[in-house]
Design a protein around this motif. Structure first.
Motif, PDB file in Angstrom:
ATOM      1  N   TYR A 173      -6.531   0.495  -3.496  1.00  0.00           N
ATOM      2  CA  TYR A 173      -7.066   0.292  -4.848  1.00  0.00           C
ATOM      3  C   TYR A 173      -7.883  -1.000  -4.931  1.00  0.00           C
ATOM      4  O   TYR A 173      -8.929  -1.050  -5.581  1.00  0.00           O
ATOM      5  CB  TYR A 173      -5.932   0.241  -5.868  1.00  0.00           C
ATOM      6  N   SER A 191      -7.273  10.726 -10.113  1.00  0.00           N
ATOM      7  CA  SER A 191      -5.979  10.094  -9.868  1.00  0.00           C
ATOM      8  C   SER A 191      -4.914  10.740 -10.738  1.00  0.00           C
ATOM      9  O   SER A 191      -5.195  11.278 -11.805  1.00  0.00           O
ATOM     10  CB  SER A 191      -6.060   8.593 -10.172  1.00  0.00           C
ATOM     11  N   ALA A 196      -2.462   2.829 -12.602  1.00  0.00           N
ATOM     12  CA  ALA A 196      -3.546   2.316 -11.765  1.00  0.00           C
ATOM     13  C   ALA A 196      -4.891   2.537 -12.440  1.00  0.00           C
ATOM     14  O   ALA A 196      -5.777   1.676 -12.394  1.00  0.00           O
ATOM     15  CB  ALA A 196      -3.530   2.982 -10.396  1.00  0.00           C
ATOM     16  N   TYR A 200      -7.566  -0.554 -13.216  1.00  0.00           N
ATOM     17  CA  TYR A 200      -8.842  -0.745 -12.526  1.00  0.00           C
ATOM     18  C   TYR A 200     -10.046  -0.124 -13.241  1.00  0.00           C
ATOM     19  O   TYR A 200     -11.129  -0.700 -13.232  1.00  0.00           O
ATOM     20  CB  TYR A 200      -8.751  -0.168 -11.109  1.00  0.00           C
TER      21      TYR A 200
END
Length: 233
Positions: A173, A191, A196, A200
């Motif tokens: 990542y 995803s 996460a 991000y």
């Protein structure tokens, strides 16, 4: 101007429509995460954006500059691919195939690009190692370096951390985030990891029984993360 946009896009297979009237656009430098329940059509959408699967209706529009620069693709890896008997160098260099045109051999520019991306992914010491003996995380770095050889504008990643342990997942990542923030490469990533995605990505596309497209903050405000944590491909 958008690098890639989907307009009134409908997706499906075997006569069954799974995504209806999808509209969204991706700007240069975006980090878009695609979320959704099992079977919602995330991978089908990505393959349609790549031109690997025709839409039922609607269209995908890609900016001419992006077509020239190339779109890199990191698909989900199969068991057969994990056992591929080639060196790291050979696999990464193969990402330059389109750049060499009609030339049967790779030129100085292609070889330099491959070396640069091997270094960028921290693989210099493994350059001559056989791909099949590498760890899962190292293999994903190799495939990411290969995708970078094919693209200078957009990377499409389908579950790039699937099957990796937590430490390697975090490293992957971070690498992807660096490609976006430091090198300005647009990221479109499928995803199942909502946390996460919210750490991000700056934009989120959620597809399924309901569709959401907007900024990360708008996604959080909508209440989706609470309802869809733990979703998968």
């Amino acid at each position: 101007m958008s690098q890639l946009s989907c307009k009134k896009l409908c997706l499906g297979y075997d006569g069954h429509e799974i995504v209806h009237n999808l509209n969204f656009s991706v700007e240069k430098g975006d980090y878009l995460c695609i979320l959704g329940e099992n079977g919602s059509g995330k991978t089908t959408l990505m393959k349609t954006m790549l031109g690997l699967r025709p839409p039922v209706r609607g269209k995908v529009v890609i900016d001419d500059e992006c077509k020239k620069g190339g779109i890199g693709y990191l698909p989900q890896q199969t068991v057969v691919q994990r056992d591929f008997p080639a060196s790291v160098w050979e696999i990464v260099l193969s990402g330059c195939q389109k750049k060499r045109g009609l030339n049967p051999f790779y030129g100085k520019n292609e070889k330099k690009l491959a070396l640069d991306n091997i270094e960028k992914m921290g693989l210099s010491e493994l350059k001559n190692r056989c791909y099949r003996v590498l760890s899962g995380g190292q293999q994903q770095r190799v495939l990411l370096a290969r995708a970078l050889c094919a693209a200078s504008d957009i990377l499409l990643l389908d579950e790039p951390v699937a099957g990796l342990d937590p430490k390697v997942t975090e490293e992957m990542y971070s690498l992807i985030d660096e490609l976006n923030k430091k090198y300005g490469i647009t990221i479109i990533m499928i995803s199942h990891d909502v946390s996460a995605a919210l750490q991000y990505a700056d934009k989120v596309l959620h597809i399924g029984s309901e569709v959401f497209f907007g900024t990360k903050d708008e996604y959080i405000a909508s209440g989706h993360p609470k309802g869809f944590a733990g979703e998968g491909e």
